[in-house]
Each structure stands twice: as structure tokens, then as C-alpha cells.
Design a protein around this motif. Sequence first.
Motif, PDB file in Angstrom:
ATOM      1  N   THR A  41       0.836  -1.204   0.000  1.00 49.94           N
ATOM      2  CA  THR A  41       0.000   0.000   0.000  1.00 49.94           C
ATOM      3  C   THR A  41       0.866   1.247   0.000  1.00 49.94           C
ATOM      4  OG1 THR A  41      -0.142  -0.366   2.362  1.00 49.94           O
ATOM      5  CG2 THR A  41      -2.101  -0.853   1.064  1.00 49.94           C
ATOM      6  N   ASN A  42       2.084   1.153   0.578  1.00 49.81           N
ATOM      7  CA  ASN A  42       2.919   2.347   0.674  1.00 49.81           C
ATOM      8  C   ASN A  42       4.074   2.342  -0.332  1.00 49.81           C
ATOM      9  OD1 ASN A  42       4.428   0.349   1.774  1.00 49.81           O
ATOM     10  ND2 ASN A  42       4.799   1.333   3.758  1.00 49.81           N
ATOM     11  N   MET A  43       3.925   1.557  -1.372  1.00 51.75           N
ATOM     12  CA  MET A  43       4.974   1.472  -2.392  1.00 51.75           C
ATOM     13  C   MET A  43       5.034   2.784  -3.186  1.00 51.75           C
ATOM     14  SD  MET A  43       6.619  -1.222  -3.636  1.00 51.75           S
ATOM     15  CE  MET A  43       7.651  -1.572  -5.007  1.00 51.75           C
ATOM     16  N   THR A  44       6.202   3.365  -3.264  1.00 50.73           N
ATOM     17  CA  THR A  44       6.290   4.589  -4.073  1.00 50.73           C
ATOM     18  C   THR A  44       7.085   4.309  -5.337  1.00 50.73           C
ATOM     19  OG1 THR A  44       8.356   5.318  -3.089  1.00 50.73           O
ATOM     20  CG2 THR A  44       6.326   6.011  -1.984  1.00 50.73           C
ATOM     21  N   LEU A  45       6.990   5.255  -6.239  1.00 50.79           N
ATOM     22  CA  LEU A  45       7.725   5.146  -7.490  1.00 50.79           C
ATOM     23  C   LEU A  45       9.229   5.061  -7.218  1.00 50.79           C
ATOM     24  CD1 LEU A  45       7.395   5.208 -10.512  1.00 50.79           C
ATOM     25  CD2 LEU A  45       7.422   7.686 -10.453  1.00 50.79           C
ATOM     26  N   VAL A  46       9.680   5.847  -6.211  1.00 51.13           N
ATOM     27  CA  VAL A  46      11.108   5.849  -5.881  1.00 51.13           C
ATOM     28  C   VAL A  46      11.545   4.461  -5.395  1.00 51.13           C
ATOM     29  CG1 VAL A  46      12.859   6.891  -4.388  1.00 51.13           C
ATOM     30  CG2 VAL A  46      11.043   8.307  -5.376  1.00 51.13           C
ATOM     31  N   ASP A  47      10.659   3.790  -4.636  1.00 54.21           N
ATOM     32  CA  ASP A  47      10.989   2.434  -4.168  1.00 54.21           C
ATOM     33  C   ASP A  47      11.223   1.499  -5.357  1.00 54.21           C
ATOM     34  OD1 ASP A  47      10.528   3.346  -1.636  1.00 54.21           O
ATOM     35  OD2 ASP A  47       8.496   2.521  -1.496  1.00 54.21           O
ATOM     36  N   CYS A  48      10.308   1.561  -6.317  1.00 55.89           N
ATOM     37  CA  CYS A  48      10.401   0.664  -7.471  1.00 55.89           C
ATOM     38  C   CYS A  48      11.687   0.942  -8.235  1.00 55.89           C
ATOM     39  CB  CYS A  48       9.239   0.899  -8.424  1.00 55.89           C
ATOM     40  SG  CYS A  48       7.689   0.375  -7.762  1.00 55.89           S
ATOM     41  N   ARG A  49      11.947   2.218  -8.407  1.00 51.99           N
ATOM     42  CA  ARG A  49      13.120   2.650  -9.154  1.00 51.99           C
ATOM     43  C   ARG A  49      14.393   2.112  -8.496  1.00 51.99           C
ATOM     44  NH1 ARG A  49      14.393   7.917 -11.969  1.00 51.99           N
ATOM     45  NH2 ARG A  49      16.550   8.195 -11.328  1.00 51.99           N
ATOM     46  N   THR A  50      14.453   2.274  -7.167  1.00 49.42           N
ATOM     47  CA  THR A  50      15.630   1.803  -6.433  1.00 49.42           C
ATOM     48  C   THR A  50      15.797   0.297  -6.613  1.00 49.42           C
ATOM     49  OG1 THR A  50      15.099   3.518  -4.845  1.00 49.42           O
ATOM     50  CG2 THR A  50      16.770   1.910  -4.194  1.00 49.42           C
ATOM     51  N   MET A  51      14.667  -0.418  -6.522  1.00 49.75           N
ATOM     52  CA  MET A  51      14.757  -1.877  -6.668  1.00 49.75           C
ATOM     53  C   MET A  51      15.273  -2.245  -8.052  1.00 49.75           C
ATOM     54  SD  MET A  51      11.384  -3.423  -4.964  1.00 49.75           S
ATOM     55  CE  MET A  51      10.855  -3.005  -3.337  1.00 49.75           C
ATOM     56  N   CYS A  52      14.828  -1.520  -9.070  1.00 55.29           N
ATOM     57  CA  CYS A  52      15.260  -1.841 -10.430  1.00 55.29           C
ATOM     58  C   CYS A  52      16.748  -1.513 -10.599  1.00 55.29           C
ATOM     59  CB  CYS A  52      14.417  -1.082 -11.451  1.00 55.29           C
ATOM     60  SG  CYS A  52      14.730  -1.549 -13.157  1.00 55.29           S
ATOM     61  N   ILE A  53      17.177  -0.390 -10.011  1.00 53.00           N
ATOM     62  CA  ILE A  53      18.600  -0.027 -10.115  1.00 53.00           C
ATOM     63  C   ILE A  53      19.468  -1.090  -9.444  1.00 53.00           C
ATOM     64  CG2 ILE A  53      20.342   1.633  -9.302  1.00 53.00           C
ATOM     65  CD1 ILE A  53      18.271   3.839  -9.732  1.00 53.00           C
ATOM     66  N   ASN A  54      18.960  -1.623  -8.327  1.00 48.76           N
ATOM     67  CA  ASN A  54      19.750  -2.598  -7.585  1.00 48.76           C
ATOM     68  C   ASN A  54      19.724  -4.001  -8.180  1.00 48.76           C
ATOM     69  OD1 ASN A  54      20.578  -0.665  -5.808  1.00 48.76           O
ATOM     70  ND2 ASN A  54      18.906  -1.030  -4.357  1.00 48.76           N
ATOM     71  N   THR A  55      18.962  -4.184  -9.249  1.00 45.69           N
ATOM     72  CA  THR A  55      18.907  -5.508  -9.888  1.00 45.69           C
ATOM     73  C   THR A  55      19.479  -5.385 -11.290  1.00 45.69           C
ATOM     74  OG1 THR A  55      16.796  -5.708  -8.748  1.00 45.69           O
ATOM     75  CG2 THR A  55      17.354  -7.442 -10.308  1.00 45.69           C
ATOM     76  N   CYS A  56      20.618  -6.031 -11.512  1.00 46.14           N
ATOM     77  CA  CYS A  56      21.296  -5.876 -12.801  1.00 46.14           C
ATOM     78  C   CYS A  56      20.405  -6.254 -13.977  1.00 46.14           C
ATOM     79  CB  CYS A  56      22.556  -6.733 -12.842  1.00 46.14           C
ATOM     80  SG  CYS A  56      23.789  -6.195 -11.674  1.00 46.14           S
ATOM     81  N   SER A  57      19.629  -7.349 -13.825  1.00 43.80           N
ATOM     82  CA  SER A  57      18.881  -7.831 -14.992  1.00 43.80           C
ATOM     83  C   SER A  57      17.600  -7.030 -15.239  1.00 43.80           C
ATOM     84  CB  SER A  57      18.556  -9.304 -14.816  1.00 43.80           C
ATOM     85  OG  SER A  57      17.887  -9.486 -13.596  1.00 43.80           O
ATOM     86  N   CYS A  58      17.279  -6.080 -14.356  1.00 42.31           N
ATOM     87  CA  CYS A  58      16.032  -5.321 -14.542  1.00 42.31           C
ATOM     88  C   CYS A  58      16.201  -4.325 -15.684  1.00 42.31           C
ATOM     89  CB  CYS A  58      15.677  -4.595 -13.250  1.00 42.31           C
ATOM     90  SG  CYS A  58      14.242  -3.518 -13.419  1.00 42.31           S
ATOM     91  N   LYS A  59      15.404  -4.503 -16.745  1.00 41.96           N
ATOM     92  CA  LYS A  59      15.516  -3.586 -17.883  1.00 41.96           C
ATOM     93  C   LYS A  59      14.515  -2.445 -17.770  1.00 41.96           C
ATOM     94  CE  LYS A  59      17.796  -6.285 -21.287  1.00 41.96           C
ATOM     95  NZ  LYS A  59      17.568  -7.383 -22.214  1.00 41.96           N
ATOM     96  N   GLY A  60      13.582  -2.582 -16.841  1.00 40.19           N
ATOM     97  CA  GLY A  60      12.572  -1.552 -16.668  1.00 40.19           C
ATOM     98  C   GLY A  60      11.478  -2.077 -15.771  1.00 40.19           C
ATOM     99  N   PHE A  61      10.532  -1.214 -15.428  1.00 41.19           N
ATOM    100  CA  PHE A  61       9.442  -1.696 -14.577  1.00 41.19           C
ATOM    101  C   PHE A  61       8.147  -0.975 -14.896  1.00 41.19           C
ATOM    102  CE2 PHE A  61      11.448   1.815 -12.357  1.00 41.19           C
ATOM    103  CZ  PHE A  61      10.378   2.561 -11.875  1.00 41.19           C
ATOM    104  N   MET A  62       7.059  -1.614 -14.484  1.00 39.55           N
ATOM    105  CA  MET A  62       5.745  -1.017 -14.652  1.00 39.55           C
ATOM    106  C   MET A  62       5.243  -0.646 -13.270  1.00 39.55           C
ATOM    107  SD  MET A  62       2.488  -2.816 -16.419  1.00 39.55           S
ATOM    108  CE  MET A  62       1.433  -3.394 -15.139  1.00 39.55           C
ATOM    109  N   TYR A  63       4.693   0.531 -13.132  1.00 38.04           N
ATOM    110  CA  TYR A  63       4.188   1.006 -11.849  1.00 38.04           C
ATOM    111  C   TYR A  63       2.695   1.205 -12.005  1.00 38.04           C
ATOM    112  CZ  TYR A  63       3.884   3.973  -7.654  1.00 38.04           C
ATOM    113  OH  TYR A  63       3.575   4.495  -6.427  1.00 38.04           O
ATOM    114  N   VAL A  64       1.926   0.522 -11.176  1.00 40.78           N
ATOM    115  CA  VAL A  64       0.478   0.576 -11.377  1.00 40.78           C
ATOM    116  C   VAL A  64      -0.248   0.602 -10.042  1.00 40.78           C
ATOM    117  CG1 VAL A  64       0.239  -1.934 -11.535  1.00 40.78           C
ATOM    118  CG2 VAL A  64      -1.432  -0.487 -12.668  1.00 40.78           C
ATOM    119  N   PHE A  65      -1.371   1.265 -10.026  1.00 39.94           N
ATOM    120  CA  PHE A  65      -2.213   1.274  -8.836  1.00 39.94           C
ATOM    121  C   PHE A  65      -3.294   0.233  -9.012  1.00 39.94           C
ATOM    122  CE2 PHE A  65      -5.988   2.910  -6.615  1.00 39.94           C
ATOM    123  CZ  PHE A  65      -5.489   2.815  -5.326  1.00 39.94           C
ATOM    124  N   GLU A  66      -3.388  -0.680  -8.059  1.00 41.46           N
ATOM    125  CA  GLU A  66      -4.413  -1.729  -8.149  1.00 41.46           C
ATOM    126  C   GLU A  66      -5.684  -1.189  -7.512  1.00 41.46           C
ATOM    127  OE1 GLU A  66      -4.170  -4.761  -9.473  1.00 41.46           O
ATOM    128  OE2 GLU A  66      -2.035  -4.783  -9.922  1.00 41.46           O
TER     129      GLU A  66
END
Length: 801
Positions: free
Chosen positions: A358-383
Motif C-alpha cells: 500500500t505504501n509502495m512509491t515510485l522511488v521504491d520501485c526505481r531503487t529496486m530496479c537499479i539494484n537488480t542488474c537484470s532489470c531492464k525496466g518496470f511497470m508502476y500501477v495502482f491496483e
Amino acid sequence: MDLPVLTLILIFLLTYLLPAYSALPSLRRGSSLFVEHSSDFLVSPTGSFSAGFFPVGENAFTFAIWHGGPVCSGDSCVPVWMANRDVPVNGKRSRLSLRDDGDLVLVDAGFLPPVWSSETSSSVAAKLQLKDTGNLVLTDESGNTTLWQSFDFPTDTILPTQIIKMETRVVASRSRSNYSRGFYGLHFNDQNVFSLVFSGPIFSRAYWPSPWERMFVFNRSGAVLDPLGYFSSSDDFHFSSSDYGRVIPRRLTLDPDGNLRLYSLNSSNKAWLVTWQASSTPCSIYGLCGSNSLCGYDRLLGRRCSCIPGHEKVDPVDWSLGCRPIVPLSNMCSKDVGFMKITHVDFYGYDMDQVERTNMTLVDCRTMCINTCSCKGFMYVFEYEKGTFRCYFKVELRNGHINPSFTAQFFIKVNKSATRAIEQEKQTQGSCTERQTVQLNRAPYTLNKSNTFVSLLLWFAVGVAGIEMFVVFVVWFFFFRNQQDISTPSHRYILAATRFQRFTYGELKKATKNFDQEIGRGAGGIVYLAVLPDNRVAAVKLLNEATTGGEADFLAEVNTIGRINHMNLIELWGYCAEGKHRLLVYEYMEHGSLAKNLSSPELDWRRRYDIAVGTAKGLAYLHEECLEWVLHCDVKPQNILLDSEYTPKVADFGLSKLMDRADSTDQEFSRIRGTRGYMAPEWVSNMSITSKVDVYSYGVVMLELVTGMNAAEGVRSIAGGEEKHMRLIPWVRQKMKETASDPSRSVVDEIVDPRLRGDYDVKKMEILIGVALRCVMEDKNSRPTMGEIVEMLLREEEASV
Ligand SMILES: *[C@@H]1O[C@H](CO)[C@@H](O)[C@H](O)[C@H]1NC(C)=O
Ligand SMILES: *[C@@H]1O[C@H](CO)[C@@H](O)[C@H](O)[C@H]1NC(C)=O
Ligand SMILES: *[C@@H]1O[C@H](CO)[C@@H](O)[C@H](O)[C@H]1NC(C)=O
Ligand SMILES: *[C@@H]1O[C@H](CO)[C@@H](O)[C@H](O)[C@H]1NC(C)=O
Ligand SMILES: *[C@@H]1O[C@H](CO)[C@@H](O)[C@H](O)[C@H]1NC(C)=O
Ligand SMILES: *[C@@H]1O[C@H](CO)[C@@H](O)[C@H](O)[C@H]1NC(C)=O
């Protein structure tokens, strides 16, 4: 061209060309067909098929079978079988031989071992013959024992009567100009389902039928297309071509774009016409556009690929190889990377992980993607249902698909130094304005063939009289002109019909019980309830005779409408065009039109909001998909239908053009479309008509959803003891003005439908009113697009939770 000249040409052809193709009825044991010999062809008994060396490139030939006579020209010239598709042979000293040991071999430039062999060794093998079905058969002397046949080893095409067996593998060509084995295959899969599969260098995936369809237990005894155009398979899959019933040349080909199409040959213009295809939504075919690219539709060319911003094509002609970053990101593990945002695009599949909080922010997702070498990008969505935010991390950006109603945002990892350039590129292009077209390559063989044909003619011309020289010129000229015509891409894909059905008038008369139960009246016709022969309940629209054009126009338009597929657009199941009768068969919507339901207590505020969103999505799909080619022109509550769940579906789209043609004689009248109360000011002032006319009408419908009033009737109010009559839009605007200056009053309270009894979300109603008022602006440029409306309604929805 006048008759004498034609006669001369005919005489010339008969005298010189035909003897040149003294094509053989069969290849006997111990003899060969040579690539240099222009007369070395096998022709079937009635001449319906020929086999011989077929040029596939500069000095490159395959041994192939094609429809018609030895001179294979124009669009109709499509090889239906090849012995050596992956290893073409030279144009000198190559030959196909039936050796004394009974093996049929293809030898390249005289070199052994052969590049291809039938792997038969039989002392009784006597002759190779081409049958009228297009089957090349190696038999004994009597012809009673078949030792080998091409029907058992199809390449990318299945001919009528050719049986697709359990072990048969049909593989598409690499591209329209490269006949080597490509990535798409057709076969019975492990579950015995007849299916289309993409097998790329790294990934493999079945894409047709949808994995959740046809899950029952089947045997795989086979599948076959009959000469009349009916296909049936042991997994209970069957279809009829749109021109079913006539015995004409047909072929079922797995095209290089991964779609399976049935073609019929139009004998008058020698063009192949598509009479059925497996997928009517080309972007759903897996792997078409490769990684980092986007797929969109185009009316003429079908699929259309484009690179995402900041990327360029890997291969100038082959989209399946996708796109790569212009400024490379060499180190995927680098923490110093940038992100590029793209909207209205979905990249399906290849999720390596997803996180939901519920408290996931865009910055959180971004950080996770930066910290994962194989991450080529991510989708951010509100359920929306759960009230949580979710991130999907992608290892591959594949299956990119442009979809205006897709609201999640994508963030793609890029080299930081590229971000500014990308932003600029995005500003100049916009994500949807790029109008890149599919490269439909003119196959080099077409060129070669015309060359061989021309040179052949010239060769024969040597030594013949001057008049014949003239004739050669005329023939050449004629041929050349034809070539020019053929190379325009629109000739290549003429869709005659797609997945929907053609009904007879009798069938529909019976299904509607002789047009007994009327359920509505719409543009140009009356709608009746029907129960189809397969027990589906349908709505059948009987179009007024006067409002429709000829059969060809009607079919073209129906075909266009039938290809449109969206959950918020009514689905067309079929049609009937018989004599003067023109009927359309639609899915039946339980709750009827929005107009009927507006006063129903079932329509609470949530449903009203969802109807506004759904309708906007449907219209956005019509307008956008990056094309702006279908305007509705008559958006009103009568044309928004509700299914059993109150999901809205827009009806009556695509018909405006149909109507246009019929009464285009009446210039004044034909310009004006739509219904009083919902029509944009452009219709009456002589301004150009754009998709913004639908936006205006949609705005009026939104105001009706909020106020529960009817725009056509207007508003009656008692002011100062005097009854006043006002149109809906000025009334809402006046209320806005009045309440803005008086903090004790709320516009929402005063205009929202009293039937809601105060049960509504004030914020949501404010959004609806705000968006609606923007839609009904007099200046069409101030109105948002349908895509923007979808985004506004959904974005506000996210923010408000
Ligand atoms: C081939 O088959 C036909 C009919 O089936 C038969 O009449 C004929 O004798 C056969 N020929 C040979 C050589 O077996
Ligand atoms: C055709 O495609 C194959 C495989 O992708 C490739 O190796 C070959 O060079 C191509 N041929 C031509 C003529 O481009
Ligand atoms: C397989 O399916 C076909 C067509 O559905 C049917 O005719 C045939 O009898 C079946 N064969 C077996 C062995 O079940
Ligand atoms: C075949 O081609 C001719 C000439 O272009 C055209 O008039 C005719 O309608 C075509 N037939 C079909 C079935 O499309
Ligand atoms: C970004 O691109 C530059 C060249 O423009 C290159 O030197 C640098 O290594 C790249 N950065 C990463 C993280 O790959
Ligand atoms: C988000 O909420 C979870 C509990 O639901 C908590 O453990 C976590 O620390 C929160 N994260 C942030 C960044 O607030």
C-alpha cells in the motif's frame, strides 16, 4: 490496346513461347531437370501447378512448386513448396535428378553431396509427377505405389486435400523476401491442439489459439482443407473461407508475420485474396516486433512496428530483431542510470518479480530496479480493487503494444547521458504520432523473374521479324506496367473477410422469428432480437435499403468493423448481404441502452462512473490506436449498451461511413451526422470534422450521467415562480458560476441526479463534471482527446484513494 495488337501478341506467344516451355509431364528415372534449361519444368496434367527451379535471389534458386503455368509472374506467383528453402543452389549446373538407385536429389553447381534428397532408395522408383492437387509424387511405373510425396513435407503452405498429420510441421518463411525457415510454426502440440507457436532463438511460446481456449482432450488424427474452402481438424477446430463453395485455387499459408491465412486466387486479376485468417489482432501475435519496440495497427498494412524513444532498429528490414538503445547502456549493474517514462504502452510478460504494497512509491520501485542488474525496466500501477501499488520488474521489454486505455506507467532503464536526448525526441514525436510503416519488401525474385522473362523474350526476338520486335516491346511495356502496379503494398493485403460469419437472409429471418421482436432503432435501421442456429442470443440490425451502398462497399465496411475488437465496443458477429438485404449481427446486450437505464435505480454512482470510464476507453480505442480513423459521429445514450454486468459497450460505430456513401448526393445533408442535443458546434459551422466531435457528444453524455437529465429535452426549472426552459450545458455552466461565488452552495449537490438520493462520492462527481465541461468546450482544440479523458478519469481515481 486494340484488337489487332492483342492478336499479334497472342500469335507471338503461341508461336514462340509455348514451345519454349515444352514442360515435361514427368521426370523419368535416370534423368534430370537443369536450372539453365528454361524448358525444364514439370506441369500437372491440367496445368494447375508447375514445378521447377525458382529464383529466390541473385543467382540463387530453389526447386519449388507454384500455382499455374511455368511462367510465374506477378502477385499470384507464390511458391507453395520448396525442396531446399534453407540452402538455395546456383544458377549454373544445378540439377534435380531421379537417380538410378531411386533417390531424388538436388545437386548444387555439380557438387556432391547433394544439398537435398528425398531419401528414397527403391529399385521400383520410376517417375516423378506433379499432380493437379499440387502434390509432387514419386511412384513406381504403374503409379500405384507412392514412394515419396511433397505433401508429406510441407514448407509454409498447405494445399486443399493435403492432410496435416500428427508429425507435420509447417514453418513460416523468415520474411517476404527470404524463404528460409523463420520463427513461426504450425503443428499439433503436445495437447493435440492445432496451434501456432513462436520459436525464436531464445524464447518459445504458443500464441494461437489462446492457451485458455480448447483445453479439452482431443486426438490428433489430422486436419485438412477441402477444395471448397472448408477446413476441419481433429481438435474440433474448423472454419469456412469467406468465399466457401467454389472450387478455385486456394492455399493456407503461415505467413512470415506469424499469421495463418487462407488465400483464394482471383483468376481475373491474378491476385491472392485473404479469405480467412487466424488472428485479426496482429499485435497479439507473439514476437512480431522484437524487443524494445511497439506494435500498433494500421488500416491498410495491418501491423505496424516502431522503436521506443531513444532506440533504433537492429536490422533495417527485419522487425523481429527489435530495437537497441542509440546510446548503449553497457553496464546494466551501474547505479548511475536514467529512466525513461512511457505511457499507453504495455509490455506483456517477462516479469522477473513483482512487489505489491500500500505504501509502495515510485522511488521504491526505481531503487529496486537499479539494484537488480537484470532489470531492464518496470511497470508502476495502482491496483484499484485492492488499493495497493504494484511494481512489475521486466527482464525483457517484449510484446510492446500501443494501447491508449492502458494507464499503468512504464519506466525503462537507459544510459543517463541519453535521457535528455530522449526527452527531446519524445517531445517532437509524441508517443503516438510516429507513423512508421511496415516494410513490405518487394521480393527480389519478382525482379529477377521479370528480368528472366524479359531476357527470354528478347532472346526469342533475335531473328524474328521487325513486327515481332515491336510486339516484344509492347509485351515488355505491358508487363512492366503491371509490375509497377503490383508493387504497391495495398495490393498485397486485401482482406476479404475475417473471423465473423456470413449468414443467409433465410437464416436470419428464422433466427428473428420473421423480424418479430424489435429491441431498438439505431442509425439506419431497426434492431431485432434473434437466436442464432448455435443458440447464441444476438441482436440483428436490418439496415434500411436506401441507406447502404453496393455490396462491395458494404463488405469492405463490415470487414473493417468486424476487425475492431475491444471490450467496450460492441462485437460484430456476422452479416448478411443478399440481394437488397443488408443485415448486421451483433452480440446481444442484456440491459439495453444507457438511455433506457438512466432512470433505473440499479445505476448507482459507481456504475455511472464505470460507464463513463468504459465508454471513454471504447471511444479512445476507435480514435487512437494511433490512427484516428474511426469517428463515431453519433455518440448518445441510445448507442451505449450495457451488458449483464452493466459494462458499457459502444454500438453503431463504423456505420457513419457506410451511410455517407449512400446519400452523398445530398451534399448539404450528408455533412451533418448525429443527433440534436449531442452535436458539436463544428457540424453547423463549416469547420473540419475531427475526433473532437465525439469528445463533445461524450461530454454531453457524461453530463446526463451526472444529472440524470436528457440533453435532447433540456432542463425545466422554476425560477421566481416562472418556468424556464434551458439546454443542459448552459444550465450546468450557470450552476457552476452561481455556486462559485456562493460558498454556502455546492454545485455537486445542486446538479447531481436526485435519483441517487445523495448517495455518491462528491470527489468523483466533481471529476465527472469537470471533465465533461472540458469536453463540451466550443473550441474543439480546448477539448481533451479520448485517451486523455481515460487517463484523467483513472488518474483522479488513483489519487483519490
Ligand atoms: C494398379 O491399380 C489398378 C487399380 O487399382 C489395377 O487395375 C492395376 O492392375 C494396378 N497395376 C499394377 C501394375 O499393379
Ligand atoms: C535468410 O535468413 C537466414 C536466417 O535468418 C540467413 O542466414 C540468410 O542469410 C538470409 N538470406 C538472405 C538472402 O538474406
Ligand atoms: C479422432 O477425431 C476424429 C475427428 O474428431 C474422429 O473422427 C476419430 O474417430 C477420432 N479417432 C480416435 C482414435 O479417437
Ligand atoms: C477479382 O478481380 C476483379 C478485377 O480486379 C474484380 O473486379 C473482382 O471483384 C475480383 N473478384 C473478387 C471475388 O474479389
Ligand atoms: C553511457 O554512454 C557512454 C557513452 O555515451 C558510455 O561511455 C558509458 O559507459 C555508458 N554508461 C553505462 C552505464 O553504460
Ligand atoms: C510499508 O509498509 C510496510 C508494512 O505494510 C512496512 O513494513 C514498511 O516499512 C513500509 N515501508 C515504507 C517505506 O514506509
